[in-house]
Enzyme design. Sequence first.
Site, PDB file in Angstrom:
ATOM      1  N   TYR A   1      34.664  45.530  37.425  1.00 54.59           N
ATOM      2  CA  TYR A   1      33.589  46.042  38.287  1.00 54.59           C
ATOM      3  C   TYR A   1      33.622  47.577  38.329  1.00 54.59           C
ATOM      4  O   TYR A   1      34.357  48.204  37.565  1.00 54.59           O
ATOM      5  CB  TYR A   1      33.680  45.383  39.662  1.00 54.59           C
ATOM      6  CG  TYR A   1      33.486  43.873  39.564  1.00 54.59           C
ATOM      7  CD1 TYR A   1      32.280  43.353  39.071  1.00 54.59           C
ATOM      8  CD2 TYR A   1      34.503  42.985  39.875  1.00 54.59           C
ATOM      9  CE1 TYR A   1      32.102  41.967  38.929  1.00 54.59           C
ATOM     10  CE2 TYR A   1      34.333  41.603  39.732  1.00 54.59           C
ATOM     11  CZ  TYR A   1      33.122  41.104  39.261  1.00 54.59           C
ATOM     12  OH  TYR A   1      32.941  39.747  39.107  1.00 54.59           O
TER      13      TYR A   1
ATOM     14  N   HIS B   1      38.323  47.141  45.776  1.00 56.27           N
ATOM     15  CA  HIS B   1      38.272  46.306  44.564  1.00 56.27           C
ATOM     16  C   HIS B   1      38.130  47.213  43.340  1.00 56.27           C
ATOM     17  O   HIS B   1      37.027  47.603  42.970  1.00 56.27           O
ATOM     18  CB  HIS B   1      37.100  45.339  44.662  1.00 56.27           C
ATOM     19  CG  HIS B   1      37.130  44.212  43.668  1.00 56.27           C
ATOM     20  ND1 HIS B   1      37.940  44.211  42.559  1.00 56.27           N
ATOM     21  CD2 HIS B   1      36.444  43.034  43.628  1.00 56.27           C
ATOM     22  CE1 HIS B   1      37.746  43.087  41.879  1.00 56.27           C
ATOM     23  NE2 HIS B   1      36.846  42.357  42.508  1.00 56.27           N
ATOM     24  N   GLY B   2      39.271  47.505  42.739  1.00 56.02           N
ATOM     25  CA  GLY B   2      39.253  48.341  41.531  1.00 56.02           C
ATOM     26  C   GLY B   2      39.542  47.522  40.285  1.00 56.02           C
ATOM     27  O   GLY B   2      39.919  48.086  39.257  1.00 56.02           O
ATOM     28  N   ALA B   3      39.364  46.201  40.378  1.00 60.04           N
ATOM     29  CA  ALA B   3      39.809  45.294  39.309  1.00 60.04           C
ATOM     30  C   ALA B   3      38.644  44.570  38.644  1.00 60.04           C
ATOM     31  O   ALA B   3      37.471  44.806  38.948  1.00 60.04           O
ATOM     32  CB  ALA B   3      40.781  44.271  39.896  1.00 60.04           C
TER      33      ALA B   3
ATOM     34  N   LEU C   1      38.185  35.702  47.332  1.00 62.47           N
ATOM     35  CA  LEU C   1      37.485  34.627  46.622  1.00 62.47           C
ATOM     36  C   LEU C   1      36.001  34.648  46.934  1.00 62.47           C
ATOM     37  O   LEU C   1      35.573  34.288  48.040  1.00 62.47           O
ATOM     38  CB  LEU C   1      38.085  33.270  47.026  1.00 62.47           C
ATOM     39  CG  LEU C   1      39.547  33.056  46.605  1.00 62.47           C
ATOM     40  CD1 LEU C   1      40.217  31.965  47.439  1.00 62.47           C
ATOM     41  CD2 LEU C   1      39.640  32.735  45.118  1.00 62.47           C
ATOM     42  N   THR C   2      35.221  35.100  45.977  1.00 58.17           N
ATOM     43  CA  THR C   2      33.765  35.129  46.119  1.00 58.17           C
ATOM     44  C   THR C   2      33.230  33.715  46.270  1.00 58.17           C
ATOM     45  O   THR C   2      33.584  32.829  45.496  1.00 58.17           O
ATOM     46  CB  THR C   2      33.145  35.804  44.875  1.00 58.17           C
ATOM     47  OG1 THR C   2      33.489  37.183  44.918  1.00 58.17           O
ATOM     48  CG2 THR C   2      31.636  35.656  44.840  1.00 58.17           C
TER      49      THR C   2
ATOM     50  N   ALA D   1      35.017  39.428  48.011  1.00 57.76           N
ATOM     51  CA  ALA D   1      34.492  40.760  47.716  1.00 57.76           C
ATOM     52  C   ALA D   1      33.178  40.965  48.467  1.00 57.76           C
ATOM     53  O   ALA D   1      32.314  40.089  48.490  1.00 57.76           O
ATOM     54  CB  ALA D   1      34.289  40.918  46.216  1.00 57.76           C
TER      55      ALA D   1
ATOM     56  N   ARG E   1      42.819  29.853  44.146  1.00 54.05           N
ATOM     57  CA  ARG E   1      42.194  28.531  44.068  1.00 54.05           C
ATOM     58  C   ARG E   1      42.869  27.470  44.938  1.00 54.05           C
ATOM     59  O   ARG E   1      42.154  26.681  45.588  1.00 54.05           O
ATOM     60  CB  ARG E   1      42.091  28.104  42.600  1.00 54.05           C
ATOM     61  CG  ARG E   1      40.999  28.899  41.869  1.00 54.05           C
ATOM     62  CD  ARG E   1      41.153  28.860  40.371  1.00 54.05           C
ATOM     63  NE  ARG E   1      42.308  29.645  39.928  1.00 54.05           N
ATOM     64  CZ  ARG E   1      42.588  29.911  38.663  1.00 54.05           C
ATOM     65  NH1 ARG E   1      41.789  29.454  37.707  1.00 54.05           N
ATOM     66  NH2 ARG E   1      43.645  30.638  38.342  1.00 54.05           N
TER      67      ARG E   1
HETATM   68  C1  FNR Z   1      38.070  34.898  42.275  1.00 53.70           C
HETATM   69  N1  FNR Z   1      38.774  36.087  42.169  1.00 53.70           N
HETATM   70  C2  FNR Z   1      38.307  37.214  42.808  1.00 53.70           C
HETATM   71  N2  FNR Z   1      38.977  38.395  42.729  1.00 53.70           N
HETATM   72  C3  FNR Z   1      38.589  39.464  43.436  1.00 53.70           C
HETATM   73  O1  FNR Z   1      39.229  40.512  43.368  1.00 53.70           O
HETATM   74  N3  FNR Z   1      37.493  39.398  44.256  1.00 53.70           N
HETATM   75  C4  FNR Z   1      36.747  38.276  44.364  1.00 53.70           C
HETATM   76  O2  FNR Z   1      35.788  38.247  45.130  1.00 53.70           O
HETATM   77  C5  FNR Z   1      37.137  37.145  43.589  1.00 53.70           C
HETATM   78  N4  FNR Z   1      36.416  36.010  43.620  1.00 53.70           N
HETATM   79  C6  FNR Z   1      36.879  34.862  43.011  1.00 53.70           C
HETATM   80  C7  FNR Z   1      36.182  33.675  43.156  1.00 53.70           C
HETATM   81  C8  FNR Z   1      36.670  32.503  42.604  1.00 53.70           C
HETATM   82  C9  FNR Z   1      35.906  31.242  42.790  1.00 53.70           C
HETATM   83  C10 FNR Z   1      37.878  32.536  41.874  1.00 53.70           C
HETATM   84  C11 FNR Z   1      38.446  31.277  41.301  1.00 53.70           C
HETATM   85  C12 FNR Z   1      38.557  33.717  41.711  1.00 53.70           C
HETATM   86  C13 FNR Z   1      40.121  36.107  41.565  1.00 53.70           C
HETATM   87  C14 FNR Z   1      41.163  35.640  42.578  1.00 53.70           C
HETATM   88  O3  FNR Z   1      41.338  36.606  43.610  1.00 53.70           O
HETATM   89  C15 FNR Z   1      42.548  35.416  41.933  1.00 53.70           C
HETATM   90  O4  FNR Z   1      42.998  36.592  41.310  1.00 53.70           O
HETATM   91  C16 FNR Z   1      42.523  34.303  40.911  1.00 53.70           C
HETATM   92  O5  FNR Z   1      41.847  33.164  41.392  1.00 53.70           O
HETATM   93  C17 FNR Z   1      43.933  33.908  40.449  1.00 53.70           C
HETATM   94  O6  FNR Z   1      44.675  33.352  41.492  1.00 53.70           O
HETATM   95  P1  FNR Z   1      44.891  31.740  41.605  1.00 53.70           P
HETATM   96  O7  FNR Z   1      43.566  31.152  41.882  1.00 53.70           O
HETATM   97  O8  FNR Z   1      45.430  31.296  40.280  1.00 53.70           O
HETATM   98  O9  FNR Z   1      45.873  31.575  42.706  1.00 53.70           O
HETATM   99  C1  8K6 Z   2      30.082  34.046  41.274  1.00 51.46           C
HETATM  100  C2  8K6 Z   2      31.402  34.570  41.599  1.00 51.46           C
HETATM  101  C3  8K6 Z   2      31.979  35.576  40.697  1.00 51.46           C
HETATM  102  C4  8K6 Z   2      33.358  36.005  40.990  1.00 51.46           C
HETATM  103  C5  8K6 Z   2      34.359  35.576  40.056  1.00 51.46           C
HETATM  104  C6  8K6 Z   2      34.352  34.109  39.832  1.00 51.46           C
HETATM  105  C7  8K6 Z   2      35.385  33.600  38.953  1.00 51.46           C
HETATM  106  C8  8K6 Z   2      35.249  32.180  38.554  1.00 51.46           C
HETATM  107  C9  8K6 Z   2      36.453  31.524  38.049  1.00 51.46           C
HETATM  108  C10 8K6 Z   2      36.668  31.447  36.595  1.00 51.46           C
HETATM  109  C11 8K6 Z   2      36.595  32.708  35.884  1.00 51.46           C
HETATM  110  C12 8K6 Z   2      37.250  32.943  34.625  1.00 51.46           C
HETATM  111  C13 8K6 Z   2      37.526  34.382  34.416  1.00 51.46           C
HETATM  112  C14 8K6 Z   2      37.971  34.820  33.132  1.00 51.46           C
HETATM  113  C15 8K6 Z   2      39.396  34.788  32.867  1.00 51.46           C
HETATM  114  C16 8K6 Z   2      39.665  34.967  31.440  1.00 51.46           C
HETATM  115  C17 8K6 Z   2      41.049  34.825  31.011  1.00 51.46           C
HETATM  116  C18 8K6 Z   2      41.198  34.996  29.566  1.00 51.46           C
END
Ligand code: FNR
Ligand code: 8K6
Length: 347
Positions: A179, A174-176, A26-27, A58, A317
Amino acid sequence: MTASLFTPYKLNDTLTLSNKILMAPLTRCMADDDLVPTQKMVDYYARRAEAGLIISEATIIRPDGQGYPNTPGLFTPAQINGWQKVTDAVHQNGGKIFAQLWHTGRVAHSHFFGGGDVLSSSAQAVEGTVPRMRELVYQTPKAASLDEIKQLVVDYAQAAKNAIDAGFDGVEIHGANGYLIDQFLHHDNNRREDEYGQTPENMSRFALEVVDAVVARIGADRTALRLSPAAYFNMAADPRDRAVFDYLLPEVAKRNLAFLHGGIFDDSMQFDYLGGSISAYMRSIYTGTLVGVGSYTAETGSAAINDNKFDLLAIGRPFIANPDYVAKVRDGAELTTYADTMLTELF
Ligand code: FNR
Ligand code: 8K6
């Protein structure tokens, strides 16, 4: 109802997890201006050490991998020392932690590293602007040269070694999520005509080179990988992408990594060209330990494990909202609901 989450899980001869709940990466954008983890980050991770495994936010492998403000790094001695405090605190509380190794590729912005090229598989810009920094329009990347690709592979392996030096139990590559590595795996972004483009084998080459270099440096038992077979974030889907992952996943399975982790926000999403959800697709062709993620609760995740849909559950989350997520689930206590407003503070 959640009992299946609370049995230990042996990843391999090196690592056994005390339960099946992983904290998803979680960033949080809370490192200091030198991208060094802070004391608040130490406390934040230490509070979550009851997870079977924490995957760190990450963490960038080198300066030109940065796409968001204050994301931590693993390439300077100060960053390694900062992470050492995090891993010590997690270990003291009985936990385990992997570092997620990150290069954002075309989602990087030279604003963060003093100008210069942004590298990707091809010169295809991502549309839009950097989140929270709306004045920064994404620049058109440079297609990495063969020498630049070689150097990137070396830099992933060095960051993995730095992670071990910082006390991490392993790394997740992180291959997802659109990025750098993912930018080679989808036709929307990869338009190369050399040995890194066009065919599933070529498009998988960079990902596998990174995996092999990291494994050579720190061992397969301590190496994991996150992949997004569905393009859903910063990337457009292309049905031809399926063949890339049909080739890649069995190749990854041969490497005997610690685990493979899906990258998705909601695992109930169905993708036509994958024939269903990404976890179902990955399970159908990947034979090793699979981590499911994406809008699960402890109950739905536990049921999915019982139904053999995946082996381990990652929670994102809800772990932001509940530092004591594992204890609450175990005790049947009520969870605090996640809200985006919680992202402004580490608690
Ligand atoms: C993420 N996610 C994410 N994934 C990842 O591979 N590296 C990262 O740094 C982040 N950062 C990140 C920040 C925030 C604020 C969110 C909400 C999500 C995706 C995360 O690892 C995860 O796949 C999703 O949040 C879905 O899982 P939950 O939240 O539904 O349990
Ligand atoms: C600044 C941090 C960046 C890392 C990822 C943050 C993710 C934020 C959470 C919401 C993102 C929504 C992602 C898109 C999902 C689309 C599904 C159709």
